[in-house]
Design a protein around this motif. Structure first.
Motif, PDB file in Angstrom:
ATOM      1  N   PHE A 234       0.828  -1.204   0.000  1.00  0.00           N
ATOM      2  CA  PHE A 234       0.000   0.000   0.000  1.00  0.00           C
ATOM      3  C   PHE A 234       0.864   1.258   0.000  1.00  0.00           C
ATOM      4  O   PHE A 234       1.924   1.312   0.638  1.00  0.00           O
ATOM      5  N   THR A 235       0.385   2.280  -0.686  1.00  0.00           N
ATOM      6  CA  THR A 235       1.126   3.546  -0.764  1.00  0.00           C
ATOM      7  C   THR A 235       0.317   4.728  -0.239  1.00  0.00           C
ATOM      8  O   THR A 235       0.799   5.858  -0.259  1.00  0.00           O
ATOM      9  N   SER A 236      -0.925   4.497   0.186  1.00  0.00           N
ATOM     10  CA  SER A 236      -1.709   5.535   0.855  1.00  0.00           C
ATOM     11  C   SER A 236      -2.291   4.939   2.130  1.00  0.00           C
ATOM     12  O   SER A 236      -2.450   3.714   2.246  1.00  0.00           O
ATOM     13  N   PHE A 237      -2.630   5.809   3.084  1.00  0.00           N
ATOM     14  CA  PHE A 237      -2.998   5.344   4.416  1.00  0.00           C
ATOM     15  C   PHE A 237      -4.191   6.124   4.959  1.00  0.00           C
ATOM     16  O   PHE A 237      -4.246   7.350   4.852  1.00  0.00           O
TER      17      PHE A 237
ATOM     18  N   ARG B  26      -5.291  10.023   5.119  1.00  0.00           N
ATOM     19  CA  ARG B  26      -6.665  10.395   5.461  1.00  0.00           C
ATOM     20  C   ARG B  26      -6.888  10.128   6.944  1.00  0.00           C
ATOM     21  O   ARG B  26      -6.261   9.246   7.519  1.00  0.00           O
ATOM     22  N   LEU B  27      -7.839  10.844   7.525  1.00  0.00           N
ATOM     23  CA  LEU B  27      -8.211  10.656   8.920  1.00  0.00           C
ATOM     24  C   LEU B  27      -9.737  10.656   9.002  1.00  0.00           C
ATOM     25  O   LEU B  27     -10.396  11.539   8.450  1.00  0.00           O
ATOM     26  N   ASP B  28     -10.299   9.655   9.698  1.00  0.00           N
ATOM     27  CA  ASP B  28     -11.743   9.474   9.753  1.00  0.00           C
ATOM     28  C   ASP B  28     -12.200   9.260  11.196  1.00  0.00           C
ATOM     29  O   ASP B  28     -12.130   8.147  11.717  1.00  0.00           O
ATOM     30  N   PRO B  29     -12.703  10.326  11.870  1.00  0.00           N
ATOM     31  CA  PRO B  29     -13.183  10.162  13.248  1.00  0.00           C
ATOM     32  C   PRO B  29     -14.664   9.818  13.360  1.00  0.00           C
ATOM     33  O   PRO B  29     -15.209   9.851  14.469  1.00  0.00           O
ATOM     34  N   ASN B  30     -15.330   9.515  12.250  1.00  0.00           N
ATOM     35  CA  ASN B  30     -16.747   9.112  12.273  1.00  0.00           C
ATOM     36  C   ASN B  30     -17.641  10.110  13.010  1.00  0.00           C
ATOM     37  O   ASN B  30     -18.463   9.727  13.839  1.00  0.00           O
ATOM     38  N   GLY B  31     -17.462  11.386  12.696  1.00  0.00           N
ATOM     39  CA  GLY B  31     -18.352  12.404  13.232  1.00  0.00           C
ATOM     40  C   GLY B  31     -18.197  12.668  14.710  1.00  0.00           C
ATOM     41  O   GLY B  31     -19.111  13.220  15.337  1.00  0.00           O
TER      42      GLY B  31
END
Length: 429
Positions: free
Chosen positions: A192-195, A224-229
């Motif tokens: 993988f090259t993206s995270f 990317r960062l995903d805190p789910n709202g």
């Protein structure tokens, strides 16, 4: 050639799931999935996959009974068949969908998630009957391989003591160093090259530090960062400002389209979503308000592969980017994701996938990642084959369960380790 559906088989399974953390809690040691098989009068079988929680299974059973005698080519008629099946309102009324963290549940969303598995199974069977890959049935591929992103999670080394489950060798990741080490292993094993980091677990400053550590360890790689709202608008704006130079996009930092629109208007960091835009009815408000710049499609959410292509076309018309969301899926869904992603021209972001976290599958051969990509199969149908012995084994686990694991509940899993845990209110920070 007889393309009439002669039999439909539903097999719920429980598959091992590692202790991955999110803002609601932690994954349980096993997660439910539903395997759908559609067999034609000529003996050709197509397969599909979706969520296996009880509410999905309760809808899938009467829907399956109504499909016998229909043709596998009649995929346009599947939603109408599903609409005729009643949904228990107590299963969905106003609740947040924890399994997919996709916002408030509705009966229509539930139906689409079930229909998606039947549509994929019909397309798989049709492809096999015609000797064509599924991507050819969707208009043909525009790329030979689909790029996926490493899906990083804060996680424990193992499920809590006393929980009998499968073990893995990934180890814990509860700080920036652990997240970076996890990313390194993803790169070494799968290329993988993206995270993407699942956030909303620790206070924002700790997650900012983790993303910064990733940027230092993998300079120039998309993050990317995903805190789910889990954040308030002020918190989301502060995080966006501090990470503006390294983020490809920020995913669902706040809950709901109005809050997303407010954040989008005050930051230059693109916002992505799989929570506030999960149906066609939700598009108008989000796009006209400029609330999102990337929609993370999911054929389970949208009702199948052809609906995913329609979504991509709408996004293109509005100048909104498109990529792909992931749930805790097996290889059937990964194959379906790869086929449809290969047909979308404007797919400029690597797709999400949980698949490397899943140590078990129902296929004779696992789809492989090479350089972070999955080669698009050219075999008839999806290009996958069920391992029936493995399917029976995982179904036996489901049968032997006392019901505690047949419905995903991340908060309940967290209470095994912390009896006082309650899913936090949003915004959490």
């Amino acid at each position: 050639m007889n393309l009439t559906i002669a039999d439909v088989r539903l097999t719920p399974v429980l598959v091992a799931d590692p202790p991955l953390l999110n803002t609601q809690g932690v994954h349980q040691p096993y997660t439910p999935r539903l395997i759908v098989e559609v067999e034609t009068a000529d003996g050709i079988t197509g397969v599909g996959e979706t969520y296996g929680d009880t509410k999905y299974l309760e809808l899938a059973r009467p829907l399956a009974a109504r499909l016998t005698g229909r043709r596998i080519t009649d995929t346009n008629g599947l939603p109408a068949v599903a609409d005729a099946v009643a949904v228990d309102a107590s299963r969905v009324s106003g609740r947040v969908d924890v399994g997919g963290l996709r916002g408030v549940q509705t009966a229509d969303k539930l139906r689409l998630s079930v229909v998606s598995a039947f549509e994929v199974a019909c397309l798989d069977a049709l492809g096999k009957a015609l000797g064509l890959p599924v991507h050819a049935l969707l208009g043909g591929k525009v790329r030979d391989a689909v790029e996926y992103s490493a899906y990083l999670f804060y996680r424990w080394a193992a499920h809590p003591d006393g929980v009998a489950c499968e073990q893995d060798d990934w180890g814990a990741a509860v700080d920036p160093a652990g997240v970076v080490e996890q990313a390194r292993r993803f790169t070494e094993r799968y290329g993988f090259t993206s995270f993407k980091l699942k956030g909303g677990v620790f206070p924002p400053d700790e997650e900012i530090a983790a993303v910064r550590a990733l940027a230092e360890a993998f300079p120039g790689h998309p993050l990317r960062l995903d805190p789910n709202g889990a954040w308030s608008v002020p918190t989301a704006l502060r995080v966006a400002d501090e990470l503006a130079d390294v983020l490809e996009y920020l995913e669902d930092p706040v809950l709901g389209t109005p809050a997303m629109a407010e954040v989008a208007a005050r930051t230059g960091v693109p916002l992505a979503t799989n929570m506030c835009v999960t149906t066609f009815d939700e598009i108008k408000e989000a796009f006209t308000a400029g609330a999102v710049q990337v929609v993370l499609s999911d054929h389970h959410y949208w009702g199948g592969l052809r609906a995913t292509r329609r979504l991509a076309a709408v996004c293109h018309a509005f100048g909104v980017g498109v990529s792909m969301h992931s749930n805790t899926h097996l290889g059937i869904s990964l194959a379906a994701m790869t086929h449809v992603a290969s047909t979308v021209p404007g797919l400029h972001h690597a797709c999400d996938t949980h698949y490397p976290w899943q140590s078990e599958d129902v296929l004779t051969e696992r789809p492989a990642f090479d350089g972070g990509k999955v080669t698009v199969p050219d075999l008839p149908g999806l290009g996958v084959e069920l391992d029936r012995d493995r399917l029976r084994s995982l179904h036996r686990r489901w049968l032997d369960d006392d019901g505690a694991l047949r419905d995903r509940d991340d908060a309940a899993a967290m209470r095994v380790a912390d009896p006082g845990w309650a899913a936090p209110s949003v915004p959490r920070w």
